[in-house]
Scaffold this active site. Structure first.
Site, PDB file in Angstrom:
ATOM      1  N   ASN A   1       0.900  -1.188  -0.187  1.00 30.38           N
ATOM      2  CA  ASN A   1       0.033   0.181  -0.110  1.00 30.38           C
ATOM      3  C   ASN A   1       0.985   1.352   0.106  1.00 30.38           C
ATOM      4  O   ASN A   1       1.349   1.632   1.355  1.00 30.38           O
ATOM      5  CB  ASN A   1      -0.924  -0.061   1.351  1.00 30.38           C
ATOM      6  CG  ASN A   1      -1.708   1.189   1.395  1.00 30.38           C
ATOM      7  OD1 ASN A   1      -1.944   2.130   0.512  1.00 30.38           O
ATOM      8  ND2 ASN A   1      -2.280   1.391   2.685  1.00 30.38           N
TER       9      ASN A   1
ATOM     10  N   LYS B   1       0.011   4.295  -0.162  1.00 27.72           N
ATOM     11  CA  LYS B   1      -0.631   5.283   0.286  1.00 27.72           C
ATOM     12  C   LYS B   1      -0.459   6.550  -0.655  1.00 27.72           C
ATOM     13  O   LYS B   1      -0.236   6.351  -2.032  1.00 27.72           O
ATOM     14  CB  LYS B   1      -0.155   5.743   1.643  1.00 27.72           C
ATOM     15  CG  LYS B   1      -0.249   4.443   2.758  1.00 27.72           C
ATOM     16  CD  LYS B   1       0.087   4.586   3.978  1.00 27.72           C
ATOM     17  CE  LYS B   1      -0.138   3.412   4.716  1.00 27.72           C
ATOM     18  NZ  LYS B   1      -0.039   3.550   6.124  1.00 27.72           N
TER      19      LYS B   1
ATOM     20  N   HIS C   1      -9.537   1.130   5.126  1.00 31.72           N
ATOM     21  CA  HIS C   1      -8.208   1.243   5.770  1.00 31.72           C
ATOM     22  C   HIS C   1      -8.578   2.303   6.880  1.00 31.72           C
ATOM     23  O   HIS C   1      -9.307   3.120   6.804  1.00 31.72           O
ATOM     24  CB  HIS C   1      -7.346   1.794   4.623  1.00 31.72           C
ATOM     25  CG  HIS C   1      -5.954   2.039   5.272  1.00 31.72           C
ATOM     26  ND1 HIS C   1      -5.501   2.961   6.074  1.00 31.72           N
ATOM     27  CD2 HIS C   1      -4.991   1.046   5.013  1.00 31.72           C
ATOM     28  CE1 HIS C   1      -4.313   2.544   6.364  1.00 31.72           C
ATOM     29  NE2 HIS C   1      -3.863   1.347   5.979  1.00 31.72           N
TER      30      HIS C   1
ATOM     31  N   GLU D   1      -6.947   4.730   7.928  1.00 30.26           N
ATOM     32  CA  GLU D   1      -6.730   6.168   7.326  1.00 30.26           C
ATOM     33  C   GLU D   1      -7.901   6.717   6.879  1.00 30.26           C
ATOM     34  O   GLU D   1      -8.141   7.882   7.086  1.00 30.26           O
ATOM     35  CB  GLU D   1      -5.333   6.435   6.689  1.00 30.26           C
ATOM     36  CG  GLU D   1      -4.221   6.228   7.549  1.00 30.26           C
ATOM     37  CD  GLU D   1      -2.923   5.624   6.711  1.00 30.26           C
ATOM     38  OE1 GLU D   1      -3.068   5.805   5.390  1.00 30.26           O
ATOM     39  OE2 GLU D   1      -2.213   5.309   7.404  1.00 30.26           O
TER      40      GLU D   1
ATOM     41  N   GLU E   1      -5.592  -4.867  10.520  1.00 26.82           N
ATOM     42  CA  GLU E   1      -4.474  -3.846  10.782  1.00 26.82           C
ATOM     43  C   GLU E   1      -4.695  -3.297  12.222  1.00 26.82           C
ATOM     44  O   GLU E   1      -5.627  -2.272  12.198  1.00 26.82           O
ATOM     45  CB  GLU E   1      -4.347  -2.928   9.689  1.00 26.82           C
ATOM     46  CG  GLU E   1      -4.411  -3.639   8.226  1.00 26.82           C
ATOM     47  CD  GLU E   1      -3.722  -2.384   7.200  1.00 26.82           C
ATOM     48  OE1 GLU E   1      -2.639  -2.615   6.868  1.00 26.82           O
ATOM     49  OE2 GLU E   1      -4.139  -1.611   7.015  1.00 26.82           O
TER      50      GLU E   1
ATOM     51  N   GLY F   1       2.306   2.196  10.655  1.00 20.41           N
ATOM     52  CA  GLY F   1       3.362   3.277  10.476  1.00 20.41           C
ATOM     53  C   GLY F   1       4.007   3.774  11.837  1.00 20.41           C
ATOM     54  O   GLY F   1       4.710   4.724  11.961  1.00 20.41           O
TER      55      GLY F   1
ATOM     56  N   SER G   1       3.427  -2.379  10.291  1.00 27.23           N
ATOM     57  CA  SER G   1       4.746  -2.180  10.451  1.00 27.23           C
ATOM     58  C   SER G   1       5.314  -3.613  10.310  1.00 27.23           C
ATOM     59  O   SER G   1       6.265  -4.145  10.907  1.00 27.23           O
ATOM     60  CB  SER G   1       4.999  -1.891  11.829  1.00 27.23           C
ATOM     61  OG  SER G   1       4.749  -0.537  12.194  1.00 27.23           O
TER      62      SER G   1
HETATM   63  P1  PGA Z   1       2.631   0.114   7.569  1.00 27.32           P
HETATM   64  O1  PGA Z   1       1.219   0.543   6.963  1.00 27.32           O
HETATM   65  O2  PGA Z   1       3.270  -1.120   7.131  1.00 27.32           O
HETATM   66  O3  PGA Z   1       3.618   1.616   7.298  1.00 27.32           O
HETATM   67  O4  PGA Z   1       2.492   0.075   8.965  1.00 27.32           O
HETATM   68  C1  PGA Z   1       0.351  -0.582   6.760  1.00 27.32           C
HETATM   69  C2  PGA Z   1      -0.972  -0.105   5.910  1.00 27.32           C
HETATM   70  O5  PGA Z   1      -1.271   0.907   6.524  1.00 27.32           O
HETATM   71  O6  PGA Z   1      -1.457  -0.755   5.286  1.00 27.32           O
END
Ligand code: PGA
Length: 250
Positions: A9, A11, A95, A97, A167, A173, A212
């Site tokens: 992803n 983003k 997601h 976010e 997640e 992140g 992560s």
């Molecule tokens: P990350 O993000 O691996 O940077 O923690 C995962 C995601 O948001 O899908």
């Protein structure tokens, strides 16, 4: 036996030249190994060039969002049929976010999922609890609600095109990963929730872990019986790291 899926992803990162260099590097680094599936979720503007760059490879391209509407006066939105028209086969929905920064509710997630499935897209449905919810013992309730909001409203013939990504919001992140046992516990709970809809769907449905995931923790996380791959944010922006995570799924 479920085939593992490693999904990146990006983003809101990247550029057309980056798509170009990344795709060449990734295909070279991945070599001929074909034991897992690979998908890359890029910003919508890059879908055409990413689909072209990866055509003929085993990497499929997906979008990070979709409108619940098919067409009409919805300025700034992109519909599911527009996505499939440019070679996009997958879409991420729900997601964290999008849920937190863009106020997407469980009902929005259901409507978007319905639009995507009706237009032949595969969906990665993202679910996960916040730190506050974990600390107050609400993990099972939150995850069950998020999964049920979609599963209870759709029929089995389309649900087979859904993959779930667990997640935990506190792990996205942040460099903090759920331990492999914490991930397994929630994945197994999700499988039980899906089993209430259909035992065979629950057996076949892939459940990814995201938050992560890096080359140095992927093998251990992917080794858990109910973890069928990963949704990778930050590490999917490095072709070397993403290729190493794909190898970890093999
Ligand atoms: P990350 O993000 O691996 O940077 O923690 C995962 C995601 O948001 O899908």
């Amino acid at each position: 036996m479920r085939r593992k899926l490693v999904a990146g992803n990006w983003k809101m990162n990247g550029s057309i030249p980056f798509v170009d260099s990344f795709s060449q590097e990734l295909m070279a680094e991945m070599g001929g190994d074909e034991t897992s599936d690979v998908a890359l979720f890029v910003p919508s503007l890059f879908l055409c060039s990413a689909s072209e760059m990866f055509s003929g490879s085993r990497i499929v391209v997906g979008a990070q969002n979709v409108s619940e509407h098919n067409d009409g006066a919805y300025t700034g939105e992109v519909s599911a049929s527009m996505l499939s028209g440019v070679g996009c086969c997958w879409v991420l929905i729900g997601h964290s976010e999008r849920r937190s920064l863009f106020s997407e509710s469980d009902s929005d997630v259901l409507r978007k999922t319905t639009a995507a499935l009706n237009n032949g897209l595969n969906v990665i449905l993202c679910v996960g609890e916040t730190l506050e919810e974990r600390e107050s013992g609400e993990v099972a309730a939150v995850i069950t609600r998020q999964v049920d909001a979609v599963l209870s409203e759709l029929s089995l013939d389309v649900l087979c095109n859904i993959t779930i990504a667990y997640e935990p919001v506190w792990a996205i992140g942040t460099g903090k990963t759920a331990s492999p046992d914490q991930a397994q516990e929630v994945h197994s709970l999700i499988r039980d929730v899906v089993a209430k809809k259909s035992a065979s769907l629950s057996e076949s449905m892939r459940i990814l872990y995201g938050g992560s995931v890096k080359p140095d923790n992927a093998v251990e996380i992917f080794s858990k019986p109910d973890v069928d791959g990963g949704l990778i944010g930050g590490a999917s922006l490095s072709s070397a790291d993403f290729a190493a995570i794909i190898k970890a799924a093999s």
